[in-house]
Design a protein around this motif. Structure first.
Motif, PDB file in Angstrom:
ATOM      1  N   SER A 142     -22.886   6.690 -17.186  1.00  0.00           N
ATOM      2  CA  SER A 142     -21.626   6.206 -16.625  1.00  0.00           C
ATOM      3  C   SER A 142     -20.468   7.146 -16.972  1.00  0.00           C
ATOM      4  O   SER A 142     -19.580   7.382 -16.151  1.00  0.00           O
ATOM      5  N   LYS A 143     -20.473   7.698 -18.183  1.00  0.00           N
ATOM      6  CA  LYS A 143     -19.417   8.644 -18.564  1.00  0.00           C
ATOM      7  C   LYS A 143     -19.426   9.866 -17.644  1.00  0.00           C
ATOM      8  O   LYS A 143     -18.371  10.336 -17.202  1.00  0.00           O
ATOM      9  N   THR A 144     -20.630  10.362 -17.343  1.00  0.00           N
ATOM     10  CA  THR A 144     -20.746  11.506 -16.441  1.00  0.00           C
ATOM     11  C   THR A 144     -20.237  11.158 -15.053  1.00  0.00           C
ATOM     12  O   THR A 144     -19.487  11.926 -14.436  1.00  0.00           O
ATOM     13  N   HIS A 145     -20.612  10.010 -14.559  1.00  0.00           N
ATOM     14  CA  HIS A 145     -20.197   9.595 -13.217  1.00  0.00           C
ATOM     15  C   HIS A 145     -18.700   9.304 -13.157  1.00  0.00           C
ATOM     16  O   HIS A 145     -18.053   9.547 -12.140  1.00  0.00           O
ATOM     17  N   PHE A 146     -18.162   8.785 -14.269  1.00  0.00           N
ATOM     18  CA  PHE A 146     -16.729   8.508 -14.298  1.00  0.00           C
ATOM     19  C   PHE A 146     -15.931   9.799 -14.163  1.00  0.00           C
ATOM     20  O   PHE A 146     -14.937   9.860 -13.435  1.00  0.00           O
ATOM     21  N   ARG A 147     -16.376  10.838 -14.861  1.00  0.00           N
ATOM     22  CA  ARG A 147     -15.679  12.125 -14.750  1.00  0.00           C
ATOM     23  C   ARG A 147     -15.743  12.668 -13.314  1.00  0.00           C
ATOM     24  O   ARG A 147     -14.805  13.305 -12.849  1.00  0.00           O
ATOM     25  N   ALA A 148     -16.849  12.365 -12.619  1.00  0.00           N
ATOM     26  CA  ALA A 148     -17.000  12.851 -11.243  1.00  0.00           C
ATOM     27  C   ALA A 148     -16.033  12.172 -10.289  1.00  0.00           C
ATOM     28  O   ALA A 148     -15.586  12.785  -9.314  1.00  0.00           O
ATOM     29  N   VAL A 149     -15.692  10.910 -10.556  1.00  0.00           N
ATOM     30  CA  VAL A 149     -14.792  10.185  -9.646  1.00  0.00           C
ATOM     31  C   VAL A 149     -13.357  10.164 -10.153  1.00  0.00           C
ATOM     32  O   VAL A 149     -12.475   9.583  -9.519  1.00  0.00           O
ATOM     33  N   ASP A 150     -13.115  10.788 -11.310  1.00  0.00           N
ATOM     34  CA  ASP A 150     -11.762  10.875 -11.855  1.00  0.00           C
ATOM     35  C   ASP A 150     -11.344  12.337 -11.937  1.00  0.00           C
ATOM     36  O   ASP A 150     -11.200  12.909 -13.029  1.00  0.00           O
ATOM     37  N   PRO A 151     -11.164  12.979 -10.778  1.00  0.00           N
ATOM     38  CA  PRO A 151     -10.905  14.425 -10.761  1.00  0.00           C
ATOM     39  C   PRO A 151      -9.624  14.831 -11.485  1.00  0.00           C
ATOM     40  O   PRO A 151      -9.541  15.933 -12.011  1.00  0.00           O
ATOM     41  N   ASP A 152      -8.613  13.946 -11.509  1.00  0.00           N
ATOM     42  CA  ASP A 152      -7.371  14.328 -12.181  1.00  0.00           C
ATOM     43  C   ASP A 152      -7.420  14.054 -13.681  1.00  0.00           C
ATOM     44  O   ASP A 152      -6.484  14.385 -14.414  1.00  0.00           O
ATOM     45  N   GLY A 153      -8.510  13.432 -14.145  1.00  0.00           N
ATOM     46  CA  GLY A 153      -8.703  13.246 -15.575  1.00  0.00           C
ATOM     47  C   GLY A 153      -7.692  12.363 -16.260  1.00  0.00           C
ATOM     48  O   GLY A 153      -7.457  12.498 -17.466  1.00  0.00           O
ATOM     49  N   ASP A 154      -7.089  11.404 -15.525  1.00  0.00           N
ATOM     50  CA  ASP A 154      -6.066  10.557 -16.143  1.00  0.00           C
ATOM     51  C   ASP A 154      -6.649   9.317 -16.817  1.00  0.00           C
ATOM     52  O   ASP A 154      -5.918   8.480 -17.345  1.00  0.00           O
ATOM     53  N   GLY A 155      -7.977   9.196 -16.791  1.00  0.00           N
ATOM     54  CA  GLY A 155      -8.617   8.071 -17.473  1.00  0.00           C
ATOM     55  C   GLY A 155      -8.644   6.792 -16.673  1.00  0.00           C
ATOM     56  O   GLY A 155      -9.082   5.750 -17.176  1.00  0.00           O
ATOM     57  N   HIS A 156      -8.193   6.846 -15.426  1.00  0.00           N
ATOM     58  CA  HIS A 156      -8.219   5.686 -14.542  1.00  0.00           C
ATOM     59  C   HIS A 156      -8.699   6.125 -13.166  1.00  0.00           C
ATOM     60  O   HIS A 156      -8.415   7.236 -12.730  1.00  0.00           O
TER      61      HIS A 156
END
Length: 393
Positions: A142-156
């Motif tokens: 899930s952490k890997t996938h979250f980074r993939a859908v959070d391109p701006d890296g703002d944590g949301h």
């Protein structure tokens, strides 16, 4: 205006050959991975092989959970809670002796008091430990996938950000989808309940001329509407109070893996009950739970599959899910049954797993029994089990 396929084909037929030059892909993309499965189930290894393909789509199968997202029984459950993260370590093509030795190493780890027998309590402890391994794997993925859908890296991650990545994973241009959402282009639905971005025109990359107009009606870039509606509903459910329509990394984990959140597990149960409940009383009778999935039986093999479906679900309903044995399963009973970290359930599973292989009826598992029933525990049949027991120890 909603364009039908027939109207589009007749009016724009001459331009079909030029479709690759357009920014939108002409055609319908069918999301086969989001449709319901037939009564027979894919194997654990097949599901693992397909996981990467659908990485940002919540999986239908959850390791260590008794039911699939669509209400089907998890056929690989016993192997998952016995092998944990070593789930793929017993392929049929692995050298048999090495597999037998590996299985006996696992036996030794479960047998905490080293009496060469596995008790229900020892198996319960092992099941909880292996379930925790699946939880850890899900968190890392899930952490890997979250980074993939959070391109701006703002944590949301917003719903629109996720939707862009989801449609891009289905073959659409990420930039074009993002532009369409940014411009608030309305989604329109046709009679088949598919949607397309309803921009009144699409600019083509080719130089316009008499034979090639500068603008075209929006081509049919289809995704089933129901898929996005279900995902959006699930997205909002994962958004913990106070709702801000943005998912944190923890909330995104519960979006993909509802077993990690009490609220999302309850939502998953509600969805399963809704799909199986035929009389609208928000609980399940035995006939409702064992009802065959939609589809006709075309041959004897299919009939055998359906017979197994009814037999297995009836056994599960009567022996494990219906805890008070009143012939009705409530949402609370189903939630308790599906909770992977429920220690009482783990003990029941331990007893059931032992009973399958306990040939001498001593309520324990011995090395010979585990090797003989290796297919139940590992998914692979290890030959010459009896002759090899003493070698492995």
């Amino acid at each position: 205006m909603v364009w039908s396929w027939v109207a589009m084909a007749s009016r724009w037929g001459p331009l079909i050959a030029l479709a690759p030059r357009c920014l939108w892909l002409l055609g319908a993309i069918l999301l086969m991975d989001a449709s319901a499965r037939p009564a027979n189930h894919s194997s654990t290894r097949e599901r693992a092989a397909n996981r990467e393909e659908n990485e940002i789509l919540p999986p239908d199968h959850l390791n260590g959970v008794k039911l699939e997202m669509d209400g089907h029984l998890n056929r690989g459950f016993h192997q998952e809670v016995f092998l944990g993260k070593d789930l793929g370590g017993f392929d049929e093509d692995v050298e048999p002796r090495r597999s037998r030795r590996k299985l006996m190493v696992i036996f030794s780890k479960v047998d905490v008091n080293t009496d060469r027998k596995i008790s229900a309590k020892e198996m319960q402890r092992w099941i909880m430990e292996k379930t925790a391994e699946h939880f850890q794997e899900a968190m890392e993925e899930s952490k890997t996938h979250f980074r993939a859908v959070d391109p701006d890296g703002d944590g949301h991650v917003s719903w629109d950000e996720y939707k862009v990545k989801f449609l891009a994973s289905k073959g659409h241009s990420e930039k074009e989808v993002a532009d369409a959402i940014r411009l608030n282009e309305e989604l329109k639905v046709d009679e088949e309940k598919w949607f397309t971005f309803s921009s009144p025109h699409t600019v083509c990359a080719s130089t316009p001329g008499p034979a090639f107009p500068a603008v075209l009606p929006a081509p049919l870039t289809f995704v089933p509407l129901e898929v996005l509606e279900n995902l959006k509903d699930r997205w909002y459910q994962a958004d913990s109070p106070p709702a801000d329509l943005l998912l944190t990394e923890e909330e995104f984990l519960s979006f993909l893996h509802p077993e990690h959140s009490r609220g999302m597990l309850r939502f998953m149960v509600k969805e399963i009950v809704r799909d199986l409940d035929q009389d609208g009383d928000k609980q399940l009778s035995l006939p409702e739970f064992v009802s065959l999935p939609v589809g006709t039986v075309e041959n004897q093999q299919g009939q055998d599959i359906d017979d197994n479906w009814v037999r297995d679900r009836k056994k599960e309903f009567e022996e494990l899910i219906d805890s008070n044995h009143d012939g009705i399963v409530t949402a609370e009973e189903l939630e308790s049954y599906m909770d992977p970290m429920n220690e009482y359930n783990a003990l029941n599973e331990a007893k059931q797993m032992i009973a399958v292989a306990d040939e001498n009826q001593n309520h324990h598992l011995e090395p010979e029994e585990v090797l003989k029933y290796s297919e139940f525990f590992t998914g692979s049949k290890l030959v010459d089990y009896a002759r090899s027991v003493h070698e492995e120890f």
